[in-house]
Motif scaffolding. Structure first.
Motif, PDB file in Angstrom:
ATOM      1  N   ASP A 112      23.998  31.579 -26.728  1.00 24.05           N
ATOM      2  CA  ASP A 112      25.107  31.817 -26.755  1.00 24.05           C
ATOM      3  C   ASP A 112      26.093  31.009 -26.547  1.00 24.05           C
ATOM      4  OD1 ASP A 112      27.589  33.554 -26.303  1.00 24.05           O
ATOM      5  OD2 ASP A 112      26.369  35.454 -25.654  1.00 24.05           O
ATOM      6  N   ASP A 113      27.311  30.984 -27.280  1.00 29.56           N
ATOM      7  CA  ASP A 113      28.260  29.692 -26.943  1.00 29.56           C
ATOM      8  C   ASP A 113      29.065  30.174 -25.648  1.00 29.56           C
ATOM      9  OD1 ASP A 113      29.431  31.941 -28.285  1.00 29.56           O
ATOM     10  OD2 ASP A 113      30.689  30.477 -29.449  1.00 29.56           O
ATOM     11  N   SER A 114      28.970  31.363 -25.379  1.00 29.44           N
ATOM     12  CA  SER A 114      29.905  31.994 -24.084  1.00 29.44           C
ATOM     13  C   SER A 114      28.736  31.689 -22.888  1.00 29.44           C
ATOM     14  CB  SER A 114      30.386  33.239 -24.210  1.00 29.44           C
ATOM     15  OG  SER A 114      30.849  33.831 -22.858  1.00 29.44           O
ATOM     16  N   ASN A 164      23.533  26.951 -24.557  1.00 28.95           N
ATOM     17  CA  ASN A 164      24.742  27.324 -25.066  1.00 28.95           C
ATOM     18  C   ASN A 164      25.232  26.610 -26.120  1.00 28.95           C
ATOM     19  OD1 ASN A 164      25.369  27.080 -21.513  1.00 28.95           O
ATOM     20  ND2 ASN A 164      26.061  28.975 -22.852  1.00 28.95           N
ATOM     21  N   ASN A 165      24.261  25.582 -26.818  1.00 34.29           N
ATOM     22  CA  ASN A 165      24.699  24.837 -27.872  1.00 34.29           C
ATOM     23  C   ASN A 165      23.510  25.337 -28.954  1.00 34.29           C
ATOM     24  OD1 ASN A 165      24.952  23.247 -30.103  1.00 34.29           O
ATOM     25  ND2 ASN A 165      24.951  21.415 -29.045  1.00 34.29           N
ATOM     26  N   PRO A 166      23.838  26.294 -29.764  1.00 38.40           N
ATOM     27  CA  PRO A 166      22.835  26.634 -30.923  1.00 38.40           C
ATOM     28  C   PRO A 166      22.106  25.784 -31.629  1.00 38.40           C
ATOM     29  CG  PRO A 166      25.073  27.834 -31.227  1.00 38.40           C
ATOM     30  CD  PRO A 166      25.382  26.507 -30.016  1.00 38.40           C
ATOM     31  N   THR A 167      22.719  24.542 -31.781  1.00 37.22           N
ATOM     32  CA  THR A 167      21.686  23.434 -32.214  1.00 37.22           C
ATOM     33  C   THR A 167      20.649  22.989 -31.545  1.00 37.22           C
ATOM     34  OG1 THR A 167      23.168  21.620 -31.706  1.00 37.22           O
ATOM     35  CG2 THR A 167      23.656  22.828 -33.694  1.00 37.22           C
TER      36      THR A 167
END
Length: 195
Positions: free
Chosen positions: A164-166, A188-191
């Protein structure tokens, strides 16, 4: 008197069974065959002989028809399935077919000779795969995967990767899952989730 002796022998055998209950259940699990469905027949035969040394009965399956017949005859300890068993990607399809035809899901350990991409691994999970091995298949590595998927009580806690980026949302989700005794990790970073 002969009846008395027989009753005593029966009673002592029953007591021994109760004392050895843990080892009895493990030996019953070991009496089931391990189905080995790997495209490389030489590797299958080699692994079968290696696993036999550890007391695991292995049935090497040559093609899809033999695999289906084996499942009609007997429920296995586990299935080691090459993702490219009969042809490219066919192992995943066969596994899904087998899982849909049995009442209790079969522990499946997928194997790929080549490096598997994320989509193949995801498809393996969706078809009931409990482990995924790739590269040179080693008997000790396979034995460890078999024991991890079949020995009662050895299963790990559920693990969840929260992407999740949040940060606030991820922490809230983590707290809810941790309260349900689920091990979590936040990214927090999907990559980074693909690594």
């Amino acid at each position: 008197e002969a009846l008395d002796q027989l009753m005593q022998r029966l009673d002592s055998a029953r007591l021994q069974h109760v004392d050895d209950q843990g080892s009895q259940s493990q030996s019953r699990a070991r009496s089931k065959p391990l189905y080995l469905a790997i495209a490389d027949r030489a590797r299958s035969s080699y692994l079968a002989s290696q696993l036999a040394f550890y007391g695991i009965q292995v049935e090497v399956l040559d093609d899809a028809a033999h695999l289906r017949d084996a499942f009609r005859e007997r429920y296995p300890l586990a299935l080691v399935m090459d993702v490219d068993f009969a042809s490219e990607g066919q192992g995943l399809i066969l596994s899904a077919e087998i899982q849909s035809g049995v009442e209790t899901p079969v522990p499946v350990i997928f194997y790929s000779q080549d490096a598997a991409d994320t989509m193949i691994r995801l498809a393996a999970v969706r078809t009931g795969g409990e482990a995924f091995l790739q590269g040179e298949l080693d008997a000790s590595e396979l034995l460890e995967a078999i024991e991890g998927t079949t020995v009662a009580g050895s299963r790990e806690l559920s693990r969840v990767l929260i992407v999740d980026d949040s940060r606030a949302q991820a922490v809230m989700t983590e707290r809810v899952l941790n309260s349900a005794v689920i091990v979590t990790r936040i990214v927090n970073n999907p990559t980074l989730a693909l690594r």
